[in-house]
Scaffold this active site. Structure first.
Site, short mmCIF file in Angstrom:
data_model
loop_
_atom_site.label_atom_id
_atom_site.label_comp_id
_atom_site.label_asym_id
_atom_site.label_seq_id
_atom_site.Cartn_x
_atom_site.Cartn_y
_atom_site.Cartn_z
N LYS A 1 24.17 8.22 24.45
CA LYS A 1 24.31 9.15 23.31
C LYS A 1 25.34 8.66 22.31
O LYS A 1 25.10 8.64 21.10
CB LYS A 1 24.73 10.54 23.83
N ASN A 2 26.52 8.25 22.79
CA ASN A 2 27.59 7.91 21.85
C ASN A 2 27.34 6.60 21.12
O ASN A 2 27.88 6.38 20.03
CB ASN A 2 28.94 7.95 22.54
N CYS B 1 32.96 18.77 20.88
CA CYS B 1 33.52 19.57 21.97
C CYS B 1 34.97 19.89 21.70
O CYS B 1 35.72 19.05 21.20
CB CYS B 1 33.38 18.80 23.29
N ARG C 1 41.84 16.47 18.14
CA ARG C 1 40.93 15.46 17.61
C ARG C 1 41.14 15.15 16.12
O ARG C 1 40.24 15.35 15.30
CB ARG C 1 39.48 15.86 17.90
N ASP D 1 35.41 10.93 29.70
CA ASP D 1 34.16 11.69 29.78
C ASP D 1 33.66 11.86 31.22
O ASP D 1 32.66 12.53 31.46
CB ASP D 1 33.06 11.02 28.94
N ARG E 1 23.74 19.03 24.75
CA ARG E 1 24.15 18.14 23.65
C ARG E 1 24.07 16.69 24.08
O ARG E 1 23.87 15.81 23.26
CB ARG E 1 25.61 18.43 23.26
C1 EPZ Z 1 34.48 9.56 21.34
O1 EPZ Z 1 35.19 10.62 20.70
C2 EPZ Z 1 33.34 10.21 22.08
N1 EPZ Z 1 32.50 10.91 21.12
C3 EPZ Z 1 33.88 11.15 23.14
O2 EPZ Z 1 32.79 11.63 23.89
C4 EPZ Z 1 34.82 10.41 24.07
O3 EPZ Z 1 35.43 11.34 24.94
C5 EPZ Z 1 35.90 9.69 23.27
O4 EPZ Z 1 35.30 8.85 22.26
C6 EPZ Z 1 36.80 8.80 24.14
O5 EPZ Z 1 36.03 7.87 24.83
C7 EPZ Z 1 31.59 10.25 20.42
O6 EPZ Z 1 31.41 9.05 20.55
C8 EPZ Z 1 30.78 11.05 19.48
P1 EPZ Z 1 38.59 8.80 20.04
P2 EPZ Z 1 36.22 10.30 19.55
O7 EPZ Z 1 38.67 8.67 18.56
O8 EPZ Z 1 35.72 9.16 18.74
C9 EPZ Z 1 43.07 10.28 19.11
C10 EPZ Z 1 31.45 13.21 24.97
O9 EPZ Z 1 31.64 14.04 25.90
N2 EPZ Z 1 42.74 10.04 17.69
O10 EPZ Z 1 38.41 7.57 20.87
O11 EPZ Z 1 36.52 11.58 18.87
C11 EPZ Z 1 42.27 11.42 19.72
O12 EPZ Z 1 42.87 12.67 19.46
C12 EPZ Z 1 32.48 13.04 23.88
O13 EPZ Z 1 30.41 12.53 24.87
C13 EPZ Z 1 43.74 10.17 16.73
O14 EPZ Z 1 44.89 10.50 17.04
O15 EPZ Z 1 37.47 9.85 20.42
C14 EPZ Z 1 42.27 11.06 21.19
O16 EPZ Z 1 43.47 11.46 21.77
C15 EPZ Z 1 33.62 13.99 24.04
N3 EPZ Z 1 43.41 9.94 15.43
C16 EPZ Z 1 42.22 9.52 21.16
O17 EPZ Z 1 42.67 9.15 19.86
C17 EPZ Z 1 42.16 9.56 15.04
O18 EPZ Z 1 41.93 9.37 13.84
C18 EPZ Z 1 40.85 8.93 21.40
O19 EPZ Z 1 39.89 9.55 20.54
C19 EPZ Z 1 41.16 9.42 16.02
C20 EPZ Z 1 41.48 9.67 17.35
#
Ligand code: EPZ
Length: 433
Positions: A22-23, A117, A122, A306, A398
């Site tokens: 999915k991602n 979610c 985020r 995840d 989802r």
């Molecule tokens: C992706 O979310 C996935 N979603 C998530 O999957 C997954 O849990 C996550 O990556 C981590 O592997 C999609 O791909 C659509 P991140 P994303 O940016 O991109 C912080 C599922 O269940 N951060 O890697 O939102 C953030 O708060 C979902 O399939 C910032 O601070 O995750 C987090 O602590 C849930 N500033 C960390 O980085 C930013 O600009 C990692 O988030 C971006 C992120």
């Protein structure tokens, strides 16, 4: 509204085939609109988040031709609008990839702030920082719309302050059409980052280093059509692995890349489960109650966030005391209250869950708080004594395709029913008793 009803207690036995990631699909669909020729995408998971994103790109003028449930043809040539405020887009996270792809292709984009979610605050500051480094002006407008525009995107050196999957993909998308070279340092290394990069390269992009923490993107002027098959979903595969382990089952999980599952396999082996690897399959066999361990979620190749709710559920049924530390998202323990209703003994302190394993769960009426937490509750229901009813399954749908069908094919007593359809619930109970 639908709910799952589950009669627990049966070991899962048999074979299951995992779908596309999915991602990865979300990044790939957003990337596909950057070509003005037809792009064929195969192994697409038929899940709600993917379908919402396909509706959204159709809404701005792209041609979306669903060849079958797992194949789509996309052509971005007729896109007229760079403004994406489709009703459902706010509910999914992957919508933010349209910012990167529209900005890369047209130098402008306006997209409703991403939802997804509720697992933490985020922020999207790293996405913003990346686009700004490429020369775009990025603003949050009234009504929660993010706008980004520029006269010309120019390659730059970008160091991410946090390892972010979303920011890495978004910067790859935009910079793949910028003038000159972009270097992304401290990039995320998840398998879907590599898959999105491979897909963009198949359309003519020049991206090197995806899968390491330094990615080099040489911008190109245009993309051409392509045919691409999405990698298997690491998290769906991991969920079935843990379900096999929790039910003391024996399941062959097919269409996987075993390397992507290393962190999960290693933990299972450590707590006493058998994991056998094949070229594109893994077999998980649990003959007895498993042991305890410590798990800390980390960016890839660490243990995936995840999979945190699912492994905590398994450990809540294992012998001894385990500790699970969530280091990516600050609000990912909402399932603990639901598991407690089933008899789990878990105490959450800050980002740590201390789990005292119990012999078994009791069936209960519970609610899925988010996608992966929902999957974990299904695992709990598959093990529990008696009947478990899970509502808010729209979260689960989802990201999991036909979850109930796949578990039923492994021998589970599980059905998707209309909420409050007492007759159907009675019929199910009679059938499985
Ligand atoms: C992706 O979310 C996935 N979603 C998530 O999957 C997954 O849990 C996550 O990556 C981590 O592997 C999609 O791909 C659509 P991140 P994303 O940016 O991109 C912080 C599922 O269940 N951060 O890697 O939102 C953030 O708060 C979902 O399939 C910032 O601070 O995750 C987090 O602590 C849930 N500033 C960390 O980085 C930013 O600009 C990692 O988030 C971006 C992120």
């Amino acid at each position: 509204m639908k709910q799952y009803i589950i009669k627990g207690g049966k070991p899962l036995v048999g074979e299951i085939t995992v779908g596309g990631a999915k991602n990865a699909a979300l990044g790939i669909i957003a990337g596909a609109i950057m070509a003005d020729e037809t792009v064929l995408i195969e192994n697409l998971p038929n899940v709600n988040d993917v379908n919402v994103l396909l509706d959204a790109i159709e809404g701005i003028g792209a041609i979306v031709d669903r060849v079958d449930a797992h194949t789509v043809k996309i052509n971005g040539a007729p896109i007229t609008s760079k403004y994406v405020d489709y009703e459902y887009i706010k509910k999914i996270r992957g919508s933010y990839y349209l910012l990167g792809s529209l900005l890369g292709k047209y130098n402008e984009a306006q997209v409703a702030l991403p939802g997804g979610c509720n697992i933490g605050s985020r922020p999207i500051d790293q996405h913003k920082k990346g686009f700004e480094a490429l020369g775009a002006t990025v603003k949050i407008e009234q009504g929660g719309i993010i706008s980004a525009h520029t006269n010309e995107l120019k390659g730059n050196h970008i160091y991410l302050d946090v390892v972010s999957v979303g920011a890495t993909i978004n910067i790859m998308l935009a910079s793949s059409r910028a003038k000159g070279t972009t270097i992304i340092e401290n990039a995320a290394k998840e398998p879907h980052i590599v898959d999105v990069a491979n897909f963009l390269n198949s359309m003519g992009a020049n991206i090197k280093g995806a899968g390491t923490d330094v990615i080099r993107v040489k911008g190109v002027e245009r993309f051409h059509g392509s045919e691409y098959s999405i990698i298997p979903d690491q998290i769906e595969a991991g969920t079935f692995m843990l379900a096999a382990a929790a039910t003391k089952g024996d399941v062959l999980i097919k269409n996987v890349i075993p390397k992507h599952l290393d962190a999960i396999s290693a933990k299972l082996i450590e707590i006493g489960c058998e994991v056998e690897e094949f070229d594109d399959a893994v077999r998980v066999v649990a003959k007895r109650r498993l042991g305890n361990t410590q798990v800390k979620t980390l960016p890839y190749p660490g243990f995936p966030t995840d999979m945190q709710p699912q492994i905590a559920t398994l450990l809540a049924l294992s012998e001894g005391t385990s500790v699970v530390t969530e280091s990516i998202f600050e609000n990912r323990f909402k399932y603990v209250a639901e598991l407690a209703r089933m008899g789990a003994d878990i105490k959450v302190e800050g980002n740590m869950a201390v789990i005292n394993g119990v012999e078994n769960f009791m069936g209960a009426a519970i609610s899925a708080p988010d996608l992966r937490a929902g999957a974990a509750l299904v695992l709990a229901g598959l093990v529990a004594e008696g009947f478990t009813i899970i509502d808010q399954i729209e979260y689960i749908e989802r990201g999991y395709e036909d979850l109930e069908g796949k578990f039923v094919s492994l021998g589970a007593g599980m059905e998707k029913l209309d909420v409050n359809d007492e007759r159907a619930i009675k019929k199910f109970k009679l059938r499985v008793s």
